[in-house]
Write an enzyme that holds these catalytic residues in place. Structure first.
Site, PDB file in Angstrom:
ATOM      1  N   TRP A   2       1.471   5.738  -1.284  1.00 42.56           N
ATOM      2  CA  TRP A   2       1.424   6.820  -2.141  1.00 42.56           C
ATOM      3  C   TRP A   2       2.569   6.944  -3.280  1.00 42.56           C
ATOM      4  O   TRP A   2       2.413   7.589  -4.250  1.00 42.56           O
ATOM      5  CB  TRP A   2       1.275   8.271  -1.457  1.00 42.56           C
ATOM      6  CG  TRP A   2      -0.303   8.554  -1.233  1.00 42.56           C
ATOM      7  CD1 TRP A   2      -1.255   7.737  -0.634  1.00 42.56           C
ATOM      8  CD2 TRP A   2      -1.025   9.625  -1.807  1.00 42.56           C
ATOM      9  NE1 TRP A   2      -2.498   8.403  -0.706  1.00 42.56           N
ATOM     10  CE2 TRP A   2      -2.556   9.715  -1.355  1.00 42.56           C
ATOM     11  CE3 TRP A   2      -0.481  10.859  -2.419  1.00 42.56           C
ATOM     12  CZ2 TRP A   2      -3.323  10.617  -1.399  1.00 42.56           C
ATOM     13  CZ3 TRP A   2      -1.418  11.744  -2.630  1.00 42.56           C
ATOM     14  CH2 TRP A   2      -2.865  11.522  -2.098  1.00 42.56           C
ATOM     15  N   TYR A  43       0.969  -1.070   0.002  1.00 39.16           N
ATOM     16  CA  TYR A  43      -0.121  -0.022   0.117  1.00 39.16           C
ATOM     17  C   TYR A  43       1.074   1.281   0.059  1.00 39.16           C
ATOM     18  O   TYR A  43       1.884   1.396   0.702  1.00 39.16           O
ATOM     19  CB  TYR A  43      -0.938  -0.023   1.302  1.00 39.16           C
ATOM     20  CG  TYR A  43      -1.849   1.209   1.150  1.00 39.16           C
ATOM     21  CD1 TYR A  43      -3.209   0.741   0.774  1.00 39.16           C
ATOM     22  CD2 TYR A  43      -1.576   2.378   1.596  1.00 39.16           C
ATOM     23  CE1 TYR A  43      -4.155   1.684   0.863  1.00 39.16           C
ATOM     24  CE2 TYR A  43      -2.601   3.154   1.564  1.00 39.16           C
ATOM     25  CZ  TYR A  43      -3.950   2.978   1.164  1.00 39.16           C
ATOM     26  OH  TYR A  43      -4.691   3.892   1.333  1.00 39.16           O
TER      27      TYR A  43
HETATM   28  N1  LIG Z   1      -2.976   6.989  12.684  1.00 34.84           N
HETATM   29  C1  LIG Z   1      -3.338   7.527  11.191  1.00 34.84           C
HETATM   30  N2  LIG Z   1      -2.720   6.497  10.125  1.00 34.84           N
HETATM   31  C2  LIG Z   1      -3.293   6.694   9.052  1.00 34.84           C
HETATM   32  C3  LIG Z   1      -3.819   7.618   8.554  1.00 34.84           C
HETATM   33  C4  LIG Z   1      -4.428   8.491   9.579  1.00 34.84           C
HETATM   34  O1  LIG Z   1      -5.525   9.561   9.216  1.00 34.84           O
HETATM   35  N3  LIG Z   1      -4.281   8.288  10.875  1.00 34.84           N
HETATM   36  N4  LIG Z   1      -4.230   7.788   7.203  1.00 34.84           N
HETATM   37  C5  LIG Z   1      -3.853   6.710   6.326  1.00 34.84           C
HETATM   38  C6  LIG Z   1      -4.050   7.203   4.983  1.00 34.84           C
HETATM   39  S1  LIG Z   1      -5.344   7.966   4.449  1.00 34.84           S
HETATM   40  C7  LIG Z   1      -2.941   6.942   4.084  1.00 34.84           C
HETATM   41  S2  LIG Z   1      -3.323   7.323   2.300  1.00 34.84           S
HETATM   42  C8  LIG Z   1      -1.799   6.237   4.502  1.00 34.84           C
HETATM   43  C9  LIG Z   1      -0.420   6.727   3.931  1.00 34.84           C
HETATM   44  O2  LIG Z   1       0.414   6.046   3.957  1.00 34.84           O
HETATM   45  P1  LIG Z   1       1.766   5.574   2.795  1.00 34.84           P
HETATM   46  O3  LIG Z   1       1.151   5.879   1.657  1.00 34.84           O
HETATM   47  O4  LIG Z   1       2.252   4.356   3.091  1.00 34.84           O
HETATM   48  O5  LIG Z   1       2.663   6.771   3.278  1.00 34.84           O
HETATM   49  P2  LIG Z   1       3.858   7.455   2.496  1.00 34.84           P
HETATM   50  O6  LIG Z   1       4.514   8.279   3.479  1.00 34.84           O
HETATM   51  O7  LIG Z   1       3.296   8.477   1.300  1.00 34.84           O
HETATM   52  O8  LIG Z   1       4.588   6.341   1.814  1.00 34.84           O
HETATM   53  C10 LIG Z   1       5.040   6.319   0.492  1.00 34.84           C
HETATM   54  C11 LIG Z   1       6.584   5.471   0.695  1.00 34.84           C
HETATM   55  O9  LIG Z   1       7.023   5.310  -0.443  1.00 34.84           O
HETATM   56  C12 LIG Z   1       8.264   5.780  -0.707  1.00 34.84           C
HETATM   57  N5  LIG Z   1       8.509   6.146  -2.203  1.00 34.84           N
HETATM   58  C13 LIG Z   1       8.100   7.517  -2.949  1.00 34.84           C
HETATM   59  N6  LIG Z   1       8.378   7.470  -4.234  1.00 34.84           N
HETATM   60  C14 LIG Z   1       9.050   6.301  -4.433  1.00 34.84           C
HETATM   61  C15 LIG Z   1       9.497   5.594  -5.444  1.00 34.84           C
HETATM   62  O10 LIG Z   1       9.499   6.255  -6.666  1.00 34.84           O
HETATM   63  N7  LIG Z   1       9.954   4.382  -5.431  1.00 34.84           N
HETATM   64  C16 LIG Z   1      10.118   3.404  -4.314  1.00 34.84           C
HETATM   65  N8  LIG Z   1      10.476   2.222  -4.140  1.00 34.84           N
HETATM   66  N9  LIG Z   1       9.525   4.046  -3.079  1.00 34.84           N
HETATM   67  C17 LIG Z   1       9.164   5.521  -3.253  1.00 34.84           C
HETATM   68  C18 LIG Z   1       8.572   7.018   0.298  1.00 34.84           C
HETATM   69  O11 LIG Z   1      10.044   7.084   0.497  1.00 34.84           O
HETATM   70  C19 LIG Z   1       7.532   6.410   1.347  1.00 34.84           C
HETATM   71  O12 LIG Z   1       8.396   5.836   2.124  1.00 34.84           O
HETATM   72  O13 LIG Z   1      -1.529   6.345   6.058  1.00 34.84           O
HETATM   73  C20 LIG Z   1      -2.929   5.944   6.610  1.00 34.84           C
HETATM   74  N10 LIG Z   1      -2.554   5.975   7.820  1.00 34.84           N
HETATM   75  N1  LIG Z   2      -1.008  18.296   3.048  1.00 30.87           N
HETATM   76  C1  LIG Z   2      -1.766  17.077   3.013  1.00 30.87           C
HETATM   77  N2  LIG Z   2      -2.783  16.977   2.500  1.00 30.87           N
HETATM   78  C2  LIG Z   2      -3.166  15.550   2.147  1.00 30.87           C
HETATM   79  C3  LIG Z   2      -2.501  14.518   2.834  1.00 30.87           C
HETATM   80  C4  LIG Z   2      -1.143  14.833   3.346  1.00 30.87           C
HETATM   81  O1  LIG Z   2      -0.362  13.981   3.703  1.00 30.87           O
HETATM   82  N3  LIG Z   2      -0.787  15.990   3.613  1.00 30.87           N
HETATM   83  N4  LIG Z   2      -2.922  13.134   2.882  1.00 30.87           N
HETATM   84  C5  LIG Z   2      -4.093  12.936   1.452  1.00 30.87           C
HETATM   85  C6  LIG Z   2      -4.714  11.671   1.966  1.00 30.87           C
HETATM   86  S1  LIG Z   2      -4.016  10.330   1.582  1.00 30.87           S
HETATM   87  C7  LIG Z   2      -6.045  11.736   2.417  1.00 30.87           C
HETATM   88  S2  LIG Z   2      -6.930  10.114   2.297  1.00 30.87           S
HETATM   89  C8  LIG Z   2      -6.931  12.826   2.500  1.00 30.87           C
HETATM   90  C9  LIG Z   2      -7.547  12.539   3.874  1.00 30.87           C
HETATM   91  O2  LIG Z   2      -8.390  13.486   4.184  1.00 30.87           O
HETATM   92  P1  LIG Z   2      -9.435  13.693   5.648  1.00 30.87           P
HETATM   93  O3  LIG Z   2      -9.328  12.088   5.991  1.00 30.87           O
HETATM   94  O4  LIG Z   2     -10.564  14.437   5.464  1.00 30.87           O
HETATM   95  O5  LIG Z   2      -8.229  14.535   6.476  1.00 30.87           O
HETATM   96  P2  LIG Z   2      -7.686  14.326   7.870  1.00 30.87           P
HETATM   97  O6  LIG Z   2      -6.699  15.435   8.017  1.00 30.87           O
HETATM   98  O7  LIG Z   2      -7.192  13.013   8.310  1.00 30.87           O
HETATM   99  O8  LIG Z   2      -8.806  14.626   8.966  1.00 30.87           O
HETATM  100  C10 LIG Z   2      -9.439  15.859   9.016  1.00 30.87           C
HETATM  101  C11 LIG Z   2     -10.110  16.411  10.191  1.00 30.87           C
HETATM  102  O9  LIG Z   2     -11.262  15.416  10.705  1.00 30.87           O
HETATM  103  C12 LIG Z   2     -11.451  15.810  12.063  1.00 30.87           C
HETATM  104  N5  LIG Z   2     -11.942  14.489  12.556  1.00 30.87           N
HETATM  105  C13 LIG Z   2     -11.178  13.389  12.995  1.00 30.87           C
HETATM  106  N6  LIG Z   2     -12.273  12.350  13.572  1.00 30.87           N
HETATM  107  C14 LIG Z   2     -13.458  12.939  13.603  1.00 30.87           C
HETATM  108  C15 LIG Z   2     -14.740  12.646  14.121  1.00 30.87           C
HETATM  109  O10 LIG Z   2     -15.056  11.749  14.728  1.00 30.87           O
HETATM  110  N7  LIG Z   2     -15.559  13.581  13.673  1.00 30.87           N
HETATM  111  C16 LIG Z   2     -15.546  14.781  13.082  1.00 30.87           C
HETATM  112  N8  LIG Z   2     -16.709  15.645  13.112  1.00 30.87           N
HETATM  113  N9  LIG Z   2     -14.186  15.136  12.720  1.00 30.87           N
HETATM  114  C17 LIG Z   2     -13.380  14.502  13.066  1.00 30.87           C
HETATM  115  C18 LIG Z   2     -10.093  16.046  12.413  1.00 30.87           C
HETATM  116  O11 LIG Z   2     -10.252  17.207  13.568  1.00 30.87           O
HETATM  117  C19 LIG Z   2      -9.136  16.312  11.319  1.00 30.87           C
HETATM  118  O12 LIG Z   2      -8.403  17.664  11.333  1.00 30.87           O
HETATM  119  O13 LIG Z   2      -5.855  13.900   2.886  1.00 30.87           O
HETATM  120  C20 LIG Z   2      -5.174  14.115   1.909  1.00 30.87           C
HETATM  121  N10 LIG Z   2      -4.462  15.309   1.819  1.00 30.87           N
HETATM  122 MO   LIG Z   3      -5.221   8.523   2.085  1.00 31.29          MO
END
Ligand SMILES: Nc1nc2c(c(=O)[nH]1)N[C@H]1C(S)=C(S)[C@@H](COP(=O)(O)OP(=O)(O)OC[C@H]3O[C@@H](n4cnc5c(=O)[nH]c(N)nc54)[C@H](O)[C@@H]3O)O[C@H]1N2
Ligand SMILES: Nc1nc2c(c(=O)[nH]1)N[C@H]1C(S)=C(S)[C@@H](COP(=O)(O)OP(=O)(O)OC[C@H]3O[C@@H](n4cnc5c(=O)[nH]c(N)nc54)[C@H](O)[C@@H]3O)O[C@H]1N2
Ligand SMILES: [Mo]
Length: 766
Positions: free
Chosen positions: A107, A105
């Site tokens: 990005w 999994y």
């Molecule tokens: N507690 C908590 N945990 C969460 C979340 C949360 O809200 N709360 N959000 C979740 C969500 S929505 C997401 S999407 C995930 C994100 O989790 P990930 O998608 O796993 O996070 P990234 O840090 O974007 O990981 C990308 C990795 O790929 C590597 N990389 C980048 N480019 C390349 C490349 O070209 N080649 C190779 N081999 N490697 C590369 C980077 O160095 C990095 O280590 O986390 C989830 N985890």
């Molecule tokens: N700059 C930046 N932007 C990103 C990303 C990043 O890594 N960096 N990641 C991207 C990715 S992979 C994703 S999936 C999206 C995720 O987008 P979201 O999931 O919408 O974003 P989050 O920042 O995880 O959460 C937004 C807010 O939800 C509120 N929240 C949490 N739990 C609850 C709840 O139970 N009730 C209510 N009402 N609010 C709650 C928190 O206060 C938090 O600040 O963002 C994307 N955008």
């Molecule tokens: Mo995500």
């Protein structure tokens, strides 16, 4: 030819003698993200992996227990690739093809060709297959439930767009807000940053915004929002209270329900007792305020939005479902700027003027002969409980016995919850192979580490699902040291495994780019577009498609539900789902309901607080964490943890103090940031600080840097979705005086995790 792209934007890079000397956001971008500085700054960092490495204990005695705590031995590419090929062959012959996990999994980086997980899956598919993942971390619970409700699962499309809101909406009620920083990125590449401008336009047009959230700043002050502070995990209770008020007031749109929905009667019976007073007791929002909001919603052209974060929780299927039901009761679904939005502003692209999608250049993954995919939210169970059965989506699966994990483009120590449990499962693995760019947690916790290039070191093409334009991404630097493109590594491994020609089809990088472009261009032509040919694309750097605006969501269905039925059993919106009810899951009934989570403020022990973890502003997940932009946000090198003033005072915590956060699953250290922007009882921290356990070889030792996933749970949203539940977690917090120093950015090449390379003012690598 100095333009490249990232998930956080398109940008130009100045170089001199193979080094980066300057970075500029795309001149057509109204507000380029500050994140564009990050990768160029890090590209020559001592944290880059310069050549293949093998963990010493694994090399000498196939040790499984000291991952992360041992020195790495540099080896040449030949040796490394031979080890990988031999391990794949050994594991497959001893344990079968279901012993190889490739459901990596992550990005990764922007670019349609060098998309690391795709290059990996294409390879493992030809190499007899791999166990895959199913679902996602972003909106996994919504993905599981919405096919039963709306007959579709294209979650990022399920929201109206900004122009509709500016022109047609009077009131936007946002559960979870729409934090501006989230619209800095798009999967595949953010083509311009206009989020703030759209908020301004909506405000100027008189649109009123309500932010229902534990955090005041989940909605920008620029729209002068009303803040309704709510307890985490209780949004559905609040929505039920609103629904009950609409019902009591006789302001439910019964004509809409009769014509477009199925199963309202069952839901209506279950609504009994869930009035505003009941909702007040659950949510902490006064009953009068709930009734008043319901009445304003009924009286205005209203849009109800729910951010993806709200469903990243136990019973996470309920918030998106109940959002749809509430919008149906208001009757606005199918009208521009009304109805519901799921993830409005959770990423950049899904709220911009929607256009008809154009086929995109895409690396084919091939056919995976192993037909097993495990929900992403249950990854540790996969490692710890082979042979056990798991209910999922109405079926039941048996967890395979995985022995080898191959990962490229993701960070399992970022995305997974309950990291101590993951570490325990990780020790069961015989072999972990990782391609990485930096000595970050996934590299440090691997056995064989192969150095990958960054986007700056390769040619590629950007194409996202949200914008009808393709952009060239030019290579601006030679590969760092011995780093190689993931695609080239897999091509050579494929050669060694005897299926090289099937993998690379005789193409090099430019051959592939031309091929993927031509295939997509032909498909686009068949749909009536006229893309320029590849040579012109590569010279001008772009291919733009005319952008016919897509109609508002569900407009055709609203105009004629018989001619445009939904793909549900009734052809209409399932307020109640006979299919879901038929699964007989105790944790997921056949209509939206509020179920008490295992961990929430309503059952917290005295002193316990609810921890929310949100997406970081200064990086993308764990990417760019060592950049000076990300480091500048830290407190003594640790991730800031926001704490409400009263909670801080009660614990003698002052702004800037170091704190320890813990529960039965684990503990981390962070820097305290005292705030008036959080509901008391709630803590909030960004994800993405590089996981930095005191001793990675011993599951359970505290993280020194501020990684929330050491305390989060990995239990699955419900048996329907088994989706991640990162937001459902209670913790305790205390001030500490003697926290261990952060070593996340230590250079492992120097001395097995000993000496630090962290300069006082960030890495200056330009
Ligand atoms: N507690 C908590 N945990 C969460 C979340 C949360 O809200 N709360 N959000 C979740 C969500 S929505 C997401 S999407 C995930 C994100 O989790 P990930 O998608 O796993 O996070 P990234 O840090 O974007 O990981 C990308 C990795 O790929 C590597 N990389 C980048 N480019 C390349 C490349 O070209 N080649 C190779 N081999 N490697 C590369 C980077 O160095 C990095 O280590 O986390 C989830 N985890
Ligand atoms: N700059 C930046 N932007 C990103 C990303 C990043 O890594 N960096 N990641 C991207 C990715 S992979 C994703 S999936 C999206 C995720 O987008 P979201 O999931 O919408 O974003 P989050 O920042 O995880 O959460 C937004 C807010 O939800 C509120 N929240 C949490 N739990 C609850 C709840 O139970 N009730 C209510 N009402 N609010 C709650 C928190 O206060 C938090 O600040 O963002 C994307 N955008
Ligand atoms: Mo995500």
């Amino acid at each position: 030819m100095s333009r490249t792209a990232s998930h956080w934007g398109v940008y130009d890079v100045d170089t001199e003698a193979g080094r980066v000397t300057g970075v500029h956001g795309d001149p057509t971008d109204p507000h380029p993200s500050a994140l564009v500085d990050g990768l160029p700054e890090l590209v020559h960092s001592p944290l880059r992996i310069d050549r293949p490495h093998v963990r010493e204990g694994w090399l000498r005695r196939r040790d499984r227990e000291h991952r992360g705590a041992e020195a790495f031995v540099p080896v040449d590419w030949d040796t490394a690739l031979e080890l990988v090929a031999d391990e794949l062959t050994r594991v497959r012959s001893e344990h079968g093809d279901e012993a190889v996990y490739g459901g990596c999994y992550g990005w990764a980086s922007a670019g349609r060709l060098h998309h690391a997980p795709s290059t990996l899956k294409r390879f493992l598919a030809l190499d007899c297959g791999y166990v895959d993942k199913v679902g996602n971390h972003s909106f996994g619970a919504a993905l599981a439930v919405l096919p039963h409700v709306l007959g579709r699962a294209d979650v990022p499309n399920l929201t109206p767009t900004w122009p509709e809101v500016v022109e047609h909406t009077e009131l936007v009620v946002m559960f979870g807000g729409a934090h501006l920083k989230n619209s800095a990125v798009d999967p595949g590449g953010a083509l311009g940053h206009s989020g703030a401008d759209w908020f301004d336009r909506a405000h100027a047009a008189g649109v009123r915004f309500v932010n229902v959230s534990p955090a005041r700043d989940d909605l920008t002050a620029a729209v002068d929002p009303e803040w309704i502070p709510v307890r985490p995990g209780t949004d559905v209770a609040l929505m039920l209270g609103l629904a009950h008020t609409l019902h009591d007031d006789g302001s439910v749109d019964r004509a809409f329900l009769a014509r477009y929905c199925d199963g309202y009667e069952t839901f209506e019976r279950a609504l009994a007792g869930h009035d505003a007073s009941w909702a007040a007791g659950v949510t902490g929002v006064p009953a009068d305020r709930i009734r008043d909001l319901a009445r304003r919603m009924a009286a205005h052209r209203t849009l109800v939005t729910t951010s993806w974060s709200v469903q990243r929780a136990q019973h996470g299927e309920q918030p998106p479902w109940m959002t749809v039901v509430l919008a149906a009761m208001l009757g606005g679904i199918g009208l521009p700027g009304q109805g519901f939005g799921l993830g409005f502003g959770s990423i950049r692209g899904n709220v911009l003027p929607r256009t008809v999608p154009v086929p995109r250049p895409t690396l084919p993954l091939g056919h995976n002969p192993v037909d097993v995919a495990v929900p992403v939210g249950r990854f540790a169970d996969l490692l710890l409980h082979p042979g056990e059965e798991l209910d999922y989506a109405g079926g039941r699966m048996t967890l395979p016995d995985v022995r080898l994990v191959y990962s490229a483009g993701g960070n399992p120590f970022h995305h997974n919850a309950n990291l101590n449990r993951l570490l325990t499962g990780w020790r069961r693995l015989e072999t972990v192979v990782v391609h990485e760019q930096f000595w970050n947690p996934p590299a440090r916790l691997a056995d064989i580490v192969l150095p990958a290039t960054t986007t700056l070191e390769r040619n590629d093409v950007l194409a996202t699902e949200f914008a009808p334009e393709w952009r060239a991404m030019y290579r601006v630097l030679p590969p760092y040291a011995q780093a190689r493109n993931d695609l080239d590594v897999f091509a050579e491994l494929a050669d060694r495994q005897g299926f090289g020609a099937a993998y690379h089809e005789g193409r090099d990088e430019m051959g592939w780019l031309r091929h993927l472009y031509d295939v997509a261009a032909d498909r686009a032509r068949a749909e009536g577009y006229a893309p320029v040919d590849f040579d012109e694309f590569w010279t001008t750097g772009r291919c733009d498609f005319p952008a016919p605006a897509a109609p508002p969501l569900f407009a055709a269905f609203r105009a004629d539900p018989e001619a445009h039925p939904l793909d549900t059993p009734s052809g209409r919106i399932q307020i109640t789902s006979p299919t879901v009810a038929g699964f007989r899951y105790d944790d997921q009934p056949g209509h939206p309901t509020w179920s008490e989570p295992d961990e929430w403020l309503g059952n917290a022990a005295p002193g316990a607080l609810h921890l929310l973890s949100h997406q970081p502003a200064a990086r993308l997940h764990s990417q760019l964490d060592p950049s000076s932009g990300s480091r500048a946000t830290k407190i003594d090198g640790r991730e800031p943890l926001r704490i409400a003033r009263a909670d801080a005072a009660a614990r003698g915590i002052a702004d800037g103090d170091t704190v320890r956060v813990w529960n039965a699953r684990g503990a981390f250290h962070a820097g305290a940031r005292v705030t008036d922007d959080l509901v008391p009882g709630v803590l909030s921290i960004a994800t993405g600080a590089w996981y930095d356990p005191a001793d990675p070889a011993v599951p359970g030792t505290p993280d020194k840097h501020g990684t929330p996933n050491v305390v989060t749970a990995d239990s699955g949203s419900s048996r329907l979705g088994q989706a991640p539940v990162a937001q459902t977690v209670l913790v305790e917090v205390e001030k500490v005086l003697d926290a261990p120093a952060v070593t996340a950015f230590t250079d492992v090449r120097r001395a097995a995790g000993q000496g630090s390379i962290q300069p006082s003012t960030g890495v200056d690598c330009r």
